[in-house]
Write a protein that holds these residues in place. Sequence first.
Motif, PDB file in Angstrom:
ATOM      1  N   TYR B  86       0.826  -1.208   0.000  1.00  0.00           N
ATOM      2  CA  TYR B  86       0.000   0.000   0.000  1.00  0.00           C
ATOM      3  C   TYR B  86       0.855   1.250   0.000  1.00  0.00           C
ATOM      4  O   TYR B  86       0.543   2.240  -0.647  1.00  0.00           O
ATOM      5  CB  TYR B  86      -0.927  -0.002   1.220  1.00  0.00           C
ATOM      6  N   LYS B  87       1.975   1.161   0.724  1.00  0.00           N
ATOM      7  CA  LYS B  87       2.856   2.332   0.771  1.00  0.00           C
ATOM      8  C   LYS B  87       3.430   2.621  -0.604  1.00  0.00           C
ATOM      9  O   LYS B  87       3.596   3.761  -1.000  1.00  0.00           O
ATOM     10  CB  LYS B  87       4.024   2.047   1.727  1.00  0.00           C
ATOM     11  N   ALA B  89       2.059   1.792  -3.479  1.00  0.00           N
ATOM     12  CA  ALA B  89       1.055   1.932  -4.535  1.00  0.00           C
ATOM     13  C   ALA B  89       0.941   3.370  -5.015  1.00  0.00           C
ATOM     14  O   ALA B  89       0.829   3.627  -6.220  1.00  0.00           O
ATOM     15  CB  ALA B  89      -0.295   1.436  -4.027  1.00  0.00           C
ATOM     16  N   ARG B 120      -3.848 -14.192   0.794  1.00  0.00           N
ATOM     17  CA  ARG B 120      -4.816 -14.446   1.854  1.00  0.00           C
ATOM     18  C   ARG B 120      -4.518 -13.629   3.092  1.00  0.00           C
ATOM     19  O   ARG B 120      -5.385 -12.992   3.648  1.00  0.00           O
ATOM     20  CB  ARG B 120      -4.782 -15.938   2.211  1.00  0.00           C
ATOM     21  N   HIS B 121      -3.285 -13.617   3.504  1.00  0.00           N
ATOM     22  CA  HIS B 121      -2.958 -13.038   4.812  1.00  0.00           C
ATOM     23  C   HIS B 121      -2.086 -11.807   4.765  1.00  0.00           C
ATOM     24  O   HIS B 121      -1.763 -11.270   5.810  1.00  0.00           O
ATOM     25  CB  HIS B 121      -2.253 -14.091   5.678  1.00  0.00           C
ATOM     26  N   GLY B 122      -1.672 -11.381   3.580  1.00  0.00           N
ATOM     27  CA  GLY B 122      -0.796 -10.220   3.529  1.00  0.00           C
ATOM     28  C   GLY B 122      -1.563  -8.971   3.896  1.00  0.00           C
ATOM     29  O   GLY B 122      -2.422  -8.516   3.156  1.00  0.00           O
ATOM     30  N   TYR B 123      -1.203  -8.376   5.045  1.00  0.00           N
ATOM     31  CA  TYR B 123      -1.999  -7.239   5.499  1.00  0.00           C
ATOM     32  C   TYR B 123      -1.609  -5.965   4.797  1.00  0.00           C
ATOM     33  O   TYR B 123      -2.351  -5.007   4.810  1.00  0.00           O
ATOM     34  CB  TYR B 123      -1.870  -7.067   7.016  1.00  0.00           C
ATOM     35  N   HIS B 124      -0.462  -5.938   4.181  1.00  0.00           N
ATOM     36  CA  HIS B 124      -0.013  -4.691   3.590  1.00  0.00           C
ATOM     37  C   HIS B 124       0.185  -4.815   2.086  1.00  0.00           C
ATOM     38  O   HIS B 124       0.712  -3.922   1.450  1.00  0.00           O
ATOM     39  CB  HIS B 124       1.298  -4.267   4.259  1.00  0.00           C
ATOM     40  N   VAL B 126      -1.062  -5.084  -1.762  1.00  0.00           N
ATOM     41  CA  VAL B 126      -2.161  -4.796  -2.669  1.00  0.00           C
ATOM     42  C   VAL B 126      -2.362  -6.039  -3.518  1.00  0.00           C
ATOM     43  O   VAL B 126      -1.427  -6.546  -4.124  1.00  0.00           O
ATOM     44  CB  VAL B 126      -1.823  -3.597  -3.571  1.00  0.00           C
ATOM     45  N   LYS B 127      -3.605  -6.525  -3.543  1.00  0.00           N
ATOM     46  CA  LYS B 127      -3.837  -7.828  -4.171  1.00  0.00           C
ATOM     47  C   LYS B 127      -3.919  -7.673  -5.683  1.00  0.00           C
ATOM     48  O   LYS B 127      -4.961  -7.795  -6.301  1.00  0.00           O
ATOM     49  CB  LYS B 127      -5.111  -8.471  -3.625  1.00  0.00           C
ATOM     50  N   MET B 131      -5.157  -2.969  -9.439  1.00  0.00           N
ATOM     51  CA  MET B 131      -5.933  -2.036  -8.643  1.00  0.00           C
ATOM     52  C   MET B 131      -5.296  -0.661  -8.622  1.00  0.00           C
ATOM     53  O   MET B 131      -5.873   0.280  -8.108  1.00  0.00           O
ATOM     54  CB  MET B 131      -6.027  -2.548  -7.209  1.00  0.00           C
ATOM     55  N   VAL B 132      -4.075  -0.571  -9.150  1.00  0.00           N
ATOM     56  CA  VAL B 132      -3.355   0.689  -9.073  1.00  0.00           C
ATOM     57  C   VAL B 132      -3.153   1.293 -10.460  1.00  0.00           C
ATOM     58  O   VAL B 132      -3.379   2.476 -10.669  1.00  0.00           O
ATOM     59  CB  VAL B 132      -1.985   0.472  -8.399  1.00  0.00           C
TER      60      VAL B 132
END
Lengths: 188, 177
Positions: B86-87, B89, B120-124, B126-127, B131-132
Motif C-alpha cells: 500500500y505504501k 502503490a 490471503r494473509h498479507g496485510y499490507h 495490494v492484491k 488495482m493501481v
Amino acid sequence: MSVEEIGSVLSERFGDAIIEFVAAGLHPHAVVAAGRWHEVATFLRDDPRMGFNMLRSVSGVDRQAQNELEAVYDLIAMAPPEGSREGFWAARHALAVKVRTERANPHIPSVADVWPTADWHEREAYDLLGIVFDGHPDPVEDEAGRHPRRILCPDDWQGHALRKDYVFPEAYGGIPGRSEIDASKPVK
Amino acid sequence: MVEEPTRNGLLYNRFDDGVMVTSVDWLLNWARESSIWPVTFGIACCAIEMMATGASRFDIDRFGAGAFRPTPRQADLMIVAGTVTYKMASRIRRLYNQMPDPKYVMAMGACTIGGGPYARHGYHVVKGVEMVVPVDVYVPGCPPRPEALLEGLMRLQDRIRMQTIARRGPAPEKTDI
C-alpha cells in the motif's frame, strides 16, 4: 555464570519483580514485571557479573488465550572472559526476558536507552501488535496517545496487523483491501 | 502529351518481390514494438529475474527492449516486478502518470497478478497491481523464468501490432500529479 546462577542473582536483587525464572529447556527466560523492567534492564547490562551488552531482538507475542501481549527480549553477553583467546564475539551467556502486559491497554517501559537495538524493534512491536513503549525516543502523539512511530505500515494505518483478531481494512487510500468474495470465505 | 501523374504510393515498386506491405500503421507499429523501452521498476524478487532477462544469456536487448530508462518520462513500458504494498502503490501510480503515451504496463509475477503468496494473509499487500495501474500483459510465475518474461514481451508486441492510427485512443484523464 550458568543460567541458574543468573536466576538466583536476579531473584535476590529484585525479589518479586522477577515473576518466574525458567532455566531448563531451549529458551531459558525470566518473566519480569513491566513496571520495573527498565531497572532490571539497566542492571542486566551494567552489572559486571551479568554484562548483557547486546540485545539481539525484541519479539512481540499475542497471547490471546491469556488476554495479554508479551515482549520477548533476547539478550546475550559478549566479550570473552579474561585470558580467553576466542575474540569479541564469544558469548559468555545468553538469557531471554519476557515482559507481559494486558491486551486492552498495553504499556511497557522502553529500553531503547539501555540497548539501542530496541529502538526499531519496539517500533515494529508497536506497529504490528500495538504494544506501547513508554519513553521511546521516537514518539508520535495522536488520538491513540503517545506511542512509538510506526515502522512498517504507513503512519495513518488503522489497527495492528499481527494481532490474532485483526481484520483487513476495507480499503486504504482508495485501494480495496478485502473483497466480498474474500470476506465470505471461511478463514482456515 | 502530358504524362498523367502516377497514382501509386511513394514506395510502390521500389522493393523487389513486393515483399513489404507499406502502410503507415505497419511501419509505426513495427518501430514501436521493436523499441519498447522499459522503466527500471524492480520492487522485489521478480526484479532479479528481470535483471537475468536483461543479462547476456536471455538478452532482452535482442528485442530492442534492453534500454531500461531510469526515468519514466522516457519509457514506454513499466514492468512491475515484485510485490506491491500500500505504501508503494501511490508511488507506482505517480510514476505511471509520468510516463508519456503510448504506455504499457506488464504485471510480472504472481504478486502483481492477484497478490501471489500474500493473497490471503498479507496485510499490507495490494492484491494485484491492476488495482493501481491498468495492466496490458500478465506474466504468471513466482518468479517467472526469463523465457516467460520474454514471452510476455512478445505478447505485448502482438498487442502493439494490432494498433492503428486511424482511431485515436481515449483521451488521457487529467491528473494533478
